[in-house]
Design a protein around this motif. Structure first.
Motif, short mmCIF file in Angstrom:
data_model
loop_
_atom_site.label_atom_id
_atom_site.label_comp_id
_atom_site.label_asym_id
_atom_site.label_seq_id
_atom_site.Cartn_x
_atom_site.Cartn_y
_atom_site.Cartn_z
N LYS A 322 0.98 -1.30 -0.07
CA LYS A 322 0.06 -0.06 -0.07
C LYS A 322 0.71 1.37 -0.10
CE LYS A 322 -2.56 -0.89 3.49
NZ LYS A 322 -3.52 -0.39 4.50
N ARG A 326 0.90 4.40 -2.86
CA ARG A 326 0.67 5.74 -2.13
C ARG A 326 1.75 6.52 -2.45
NH1 ARG A 326 -4.03 8.60 -1.41
NH2 ARG A 326 -3.25 10.63 -0.73
N ASN A 402 -5.64 4.51 -2.38
CA ASN A 402 -4.18 4.33 -2.87
C ASN A 402 -4.00 4.04 -4.55
OD1 ASN A 402 -3.10 4.16 -0.38
ND2 ASN A 402 -4.11 2.23 0.14
#
Length: 436
Positions: A322, A326, A402
């Protein structure tokens, strides 16, 4: 009442041993006007926003109510994940209108509805206190009832509440709330005196910080001179030769020995999670040790070998995946598709697959390949949802922010809902969307 509160406040302050960032830290903001405290405390009892009984009176607005009267002020925002892999919810006090212009019951329900999307995951609250005045602050009674409304469901997975630019007023309010606040929850409350301190928690560039708050921050830092200056936000360092995080997908593809369109970090984290994490309950919902996250990120950026099996933490690989997404300079779904995705709910259901296919055709090859690779993996995760509790809807809530964000990084709830729904459609219709 105000004079008694001041006495209690002074006694608490005198009883401190060493400063810290917990609920009991009561150092004053350098710009706080201490003379106004009595007036502020008196105003609490005079406010017309008391709702001692409203929360028990029905009927409530519908669960999926948009609360446009609240949403339009952008008081509450969602800002992706913090440095610990936790979802970030931001509350801006300066955007609250005067008391008579705001339905405080709707504000509470809107905040609860927002948190309902994330309370099953670890999450962080950031509260920008500057801008709360006698004209827009809610009453003490409302605050008390609001706190009681946030039961264990909301408090269990909140890992931190950061109060930015705390004043004597907010610190005194927390003293008043001590009888209501559990010790465990009190330990989660932290004071942030300057915006630069937020960088240790979340990348400030992904927060849409109101101009009033930024100006106030500059003002209080300037007031410290000729004392040593508070460090500002560090300028970005030039990319390392092997850097993986914060680097464009096209650059990573060019660096790859076999010209692989799917970045190394995605390939390795997903490979590990496929083998070890598909049956892990709450996968992608939990945070990981921040030092381990930093260590793994440093290894990738330094060109060192990473072995997740040595770490003994399934959630670490999930957080790294993640975090990689991001920190891309541009979201995987690209800024170009932002408007189309936010307005995708207007597309007829019979045309959605074709519309998505047409949209994805405009993606660069490395973006398309990486998205397909990720979605196919997430479908495998949801295939084990009876065990891991992560169905397509839950995965969309986790990954939507994300995969896409606006150029200003943070998102209002009016945008994040459509983005999550689009991600859900990618998962539901993956076989048709990614068919040859």
């Amino acid at each position: 009442m105000a004079s008694e509160l001041l006495v209690d406040f002074q006694e608490d302050l005198a009883g401190e041993d060493t400063p810290n960032n917990s609920l009991d830290q009561l150092k004053l903001s350098p710009m706080e006007d201490r003379k106004c405290l009595a007036d502020e405390m008196d105003s609490l009892s005079k406010s017309d926003t008391d709702i001692p009984s409203q929360l028990g009176e029905g009927p409530y607005p519908k669960p999926l109510e948009t609360y446009e009267d609240i949403a339009r002020h952008q008081i509450v925002e969602v800002a992706g994940d913090d440095n610990f892999g936790r979802k970030v919810i931001v509350f801006n006090a300066c955007r609250m209108p005067p008391q008579h212009e705001l339905n405080h019951l709707h504000l509470l329900l809107y905040l609860k509805q927002t948190l309902d999307q994330y309370v099953e995951s670890d999450y962080t609250l950031i509260y920008f206190h500057h801008g709360l005045t006698s004209r827009n602050k809610p009453s003490f009674t409302w605050l008390r009832e609001a706190y009681r409304e946030f039961d264990r469901k909301y408090k269990k997975n909140i890992k931190a509440l950061y109060i930015v630019h705390p004043t004597m007023f907010i610190r005194t309010m927390l003293i008043l709330f001590k009888p209501l606040i559990s010790f465990k929850f009190g330990q989660k409350i932290n004071y942030i005196n300057y915006l630069s301190e937020l960088e240790d928690i979340v990348k400030c560039k992904q927060l849409v910080i109101p101009t009033r708050v930024r100006d106030y921050d500059e003002k209080i830092k300037a007031s410290l001179k000729p004392s040593p200056e508070v460090p500002g936000v560090r300028p970005p360092s030039p990319p390392l030769p092997h850097q993986q995080f914060g680097v464009a997908l096209s650059v990573l593809k060019a660096r790859s020995a076999d010209n692989d369109s799917v970045p190394m970090v995605m390939r390795e984290t997903i490979s590990f999670l496929k083998e070890h994490g598909l049956e892990t309950e709450g996968i992608f919902r939990r945070s990981a040790n921040v030092n381990l996250v930093k260590s793994i990120q440093h290894k990738y950026n330094s060109g060192e070998r990473v072995n997740f099996s040595e770490q003994g933490d399934i959630h670490l690989a999930a957080i790294i995946l993640k975090k990689f997404l991001r920190e891309l300079p541009e979201p995987l779904l690209t800024y170009r598709l932002y408007n189309g995705i936010v307005n995708f709910h207007n597309v007829e259901s019979s045309s959605q697959v074709r519309e998505i296919q047409d949209m994805l055709k405009t993606l660069p090859e490395e973006n398309y390949s990486s998205l397909k690779f990720l979605i196919q993996f997430l479908v495998q995760v949801s295939g084990q949802c009876e065990v891991n509790k992560m169905n397509n809807n839950n995965l969309a809530v986790v990954f939507g922010p994300n995969l896409l964000w606006g150029r200003d990084a943070a998102m209002t709830l009016s945008a994040i809902g459509p983005i999550n729904n689009y991600t859900r459609t990618l998962l539901d219709q993956h076989a048709d969307i990614f068919s040859p």
